[in-house]
Write a protein that holds these residues in place. Structure first.
Motif, short mmCIF file in Angstrom:
data_model
loop_
_atom_site.label_atom_id
_atom_site.label_comp_id
_atom_site.label_asym_id
_atom_site.label_seq_id
_atom_site.Cartn_x
_atom_site.Cartn_y
_atom_site.Cartn_z
N HIS A 319 0.81 -1.04 -0.07
CA HIS A 319 -0.08 0.16 0.03
C HIS A 319 0.96 1.37 0.18
CE1 HIS A 319 -2.70 3.16 1.67
NE2 HIS A 319 -3.69 2.38 0.94
N LYS A 320 1.94 1.26 0.91
CA LYS A 320 2.86 2.27 0.96
C LYS A 320 3.62 2.76 -0.42
CE LYS A 320 4.27 2.82 5.66
NZ LYS A 320 5.44 2.89 6.43
N ALA A 323 1.06 4.17 -2.82
CA ALA A 323 0.90 5.62 -2.47
C ALA A 323 2.06 6.34 -3.22
CB ALA A 323 0.75 5.67 -1.14
N LYS A 324 3.23 5.93 -2.96
CA LYS A 324 4.45 6.64 -3.46
C LYS A 324 4.68 6.15 -4.84
CE LYS A 324 6.72 6.58 1.15
NZ LYS A 324 7.90 6.19 1.70
N LYS A 424 -2.75 4.12 -7.60
CA LYS A 424 -2.19 5.29 -6.96
C LYS A 424 -3.24 6.06 -6.75
CE LYS A 424 1.21 8.64 -6.86
NZ LYS A 424 0.41 9.84 -6.14
N THR A 427 -5.55 4.50 -3.69
CA THR A 427 -4.88 4.77 -2.25
C THR A 427 -5.05 6.37 -1.87
OG1 THR A 427 -2.65 5.08 -3.42
CG2 THR A 427 -3.52 2.74 -2.87
N GLY A 428 -5.32 7.10 -2.49
CA GLY A 428 -5.17 8.59 -2.38
C GLY A 428 -6.66 9.00 -1.66
N ASN A 432 -8.70 12.14 -4.30
CA ASN A 432 -8.22 11.73 -5.64
C ASN A 432 -9.19 11.12 -6.38
OD1 ASN A 432 -5.56 12.45 -5.49
ND2 ASN A 432 -4.63 10.73 -4.72
#
Length: 443
Positions: A319-320, A323-324, A424, A427-428, A432
């Motif tokens: 998940h991290k 997100a990046k 992405k 996950t925002g 988003n």
């Protein structure tokens, strides 16, 4: 699984579409088609008749609300009766005893040995048990070797006695060995025959008397329909087994065994199995199977399978990365590997409501990811980590190395990039997603 039965039942319910209420006439017409669908699925005639008689009684006696359409009410009644026909509720395996002894019986070719391996894997991975597999089929060529290969693939030891032709002595010695070495489950794979015969029945009865198992599981090939039910009755009369295992549910099964066997032997179906993978064994839930037969899918089982394969900590790390915007082809390969472990791909797709009908004539085999994996494995470690490096010359090399074409490589890269952007975005959070919706073209 059960595609033909599902399709015919759906056709029968269409007779009630547009009807304002349930009447004796439209119920009779519908249930005539339901009975035909069950008989075509190789369900015993008496069971099919009793089933439709009970559905008719419930349908005509139901206090139907004005808001409920007759077709929907009939599907609900048929669903509940199908679940009841298959046992009503899930019956778990009995693991009392130190060790717990499980005797596996059935005809040759029913899938006993493969099931024994799957059961050992299930008890080890999901119940935290230390199983011991026991090779008591001393007649079939390579039967012991097959069990040894299966045991090695799942990290479970196999007890056998080289050169012994006495399965009763092998079974007794295996239980003593398990006690001395601390194994808490003993799974005894017995010999089968091409047909029920007196010698086989005497032998398996003697093994039962010698080791006094907590569970006797009768393994039956679901593709054999009514023959399977008749064989189950003969085994139950002699062994009084405690549960049934239906194998080969991924084949062209008509469903007769699953729908008839409980009524004939009055013993629960405990497991269902599809395919050769050691992970492809499911605890049998009658209500979920009724969902699948009626084309409603089986989301609960799909989620359970996913939870078994997807590690919570790994999911948090992923998940991290998403997100990046750091999701890469190594992560993609890992996701593919976990999906493949969940079981047969067509079976998984069939758990999604409505997908069985859409995939009726579509063949999804376990090689569906083969070309994708070949392309990714043809990338260098740096390319997998950084997809942005994949310029024209690198794509040409990857296509050559993977046995694919440049358009195929380009297509995968485009799909990967679109997937990465969507992940992405999701996950925002709400902002988003709202932004994404705002950028969508208006009609």
């Amino acid at each position: 699984m059960f595609e033909n039965l599902s399709e015919k039942l759906e056709r029968s319910f269409k007779l009630l579409k547009g009807e304002g209420k349930i009447t004796e006439i439209n119920v009779a017409e519908t249930l005539k088609e339901v009975r035909k669908a069950l008989l075509d699925a190789d369900v015993n005639y008496k069971i099919a008749k009793n089933f439709t008689d009970e559905v008719k009684k419930l349908a005509l006696g139901a206090n139907v609300l004005n808001a409920v359409k007759p077709g929907q009410m009939m599907i609900k009644i048929v669903h509940d009766e199908l679940a009841k026909l298959m046992g009503g509720t899930m019956t778990d395996i009995d693991l009392k005893g130190t060790p717990s002894v499980i005797l596996v019986a059935g005809l040759q070719g029913s899938g006993k040995t493969t099931f024994s391996g799957k059961l050992a894997n299930h008890l080890k991975s999901k119940k935290g048990r230390q199983p011991l597999l026991v090779a008591c089929d001393v007649y079939r060529p390579a039967a012991v070797e097959q069990l040894k290969v299966l045991g090695a693939s799942i990290g479970v030891p196999v007890f056998f006695e080289e050169g012994s032709t006495d399965p009763i002595a092998i079974a007794k010695a295996a239980v003593a060995h398990a006690k001395s070495k601390g194994y808490n489950v003993v799974i005894v794979d017995t010999a089968g025959r091409l047909a029920v015969d007196e010698a086989m029945m005497k032998e398996v009865t003697k093994i039962k008397d010698a080791i006094k198992p907590q569970e006797i599981l009768f393994v039956v090939d679901s593709m054999t329909g009514q023959d399977a039910v008749n064989t189950a009755k003969e085994f139950n009369d002699r062994l009084d087994f405690s549960g049934v295992v239906l194998t080969k549910l991924d084949g062209d099964t008509r469903g007769g065994a699953a729908l008839s066997i409980r009524s004939i032997v009055d013993k629960p179906i405990k497991f269902v199995s599809a395919g050769e993978k050691m992970e492809s064994l499911d605890v049998f839930h009658p209500e979920r199977m009724a969902d699948r037969i009626l084309g409603m899918g089986d989301i609960v089982s799909l989620v359970e399978r996913a939870q078994e394969q997807f590690d919570t900590e790994e999911a948090r790390k992923l998940h991290k990365k998403i997100a990046k915007n750091q999701f890469n082809f190594n992560d993609f390969l890992s996701q593919i590997s976990q999906i493949k472990k969940m079981g047969n791909l067509k079976d998984l797709a069939g758990m999604i409501p409505g997908m069985n009908k859409m995939l009726k004539n579509v063949d999804i085999d376990d090689d569906a990811f083969k070309s994708i994996e070949a392309i990714i494995y043809s990338m260098t470690p740096a390319e997998r980590e950084n997809p942005e490096l994949l310029n024209g010359s690198r794509r040409k090399r990857i296509a050559s190395g993977s046995g694919t074409t440049i358009p195929e490589v380009n297509k995968l890269l485009k799909q990967f990039e679109e997937t990465r952007k969507m992940m992405k975005m999701m996950t925002g959070g709400g902002k988003n997603i709202a932004r994404m919706m705002g950028n969508m073209p208006r009609q």
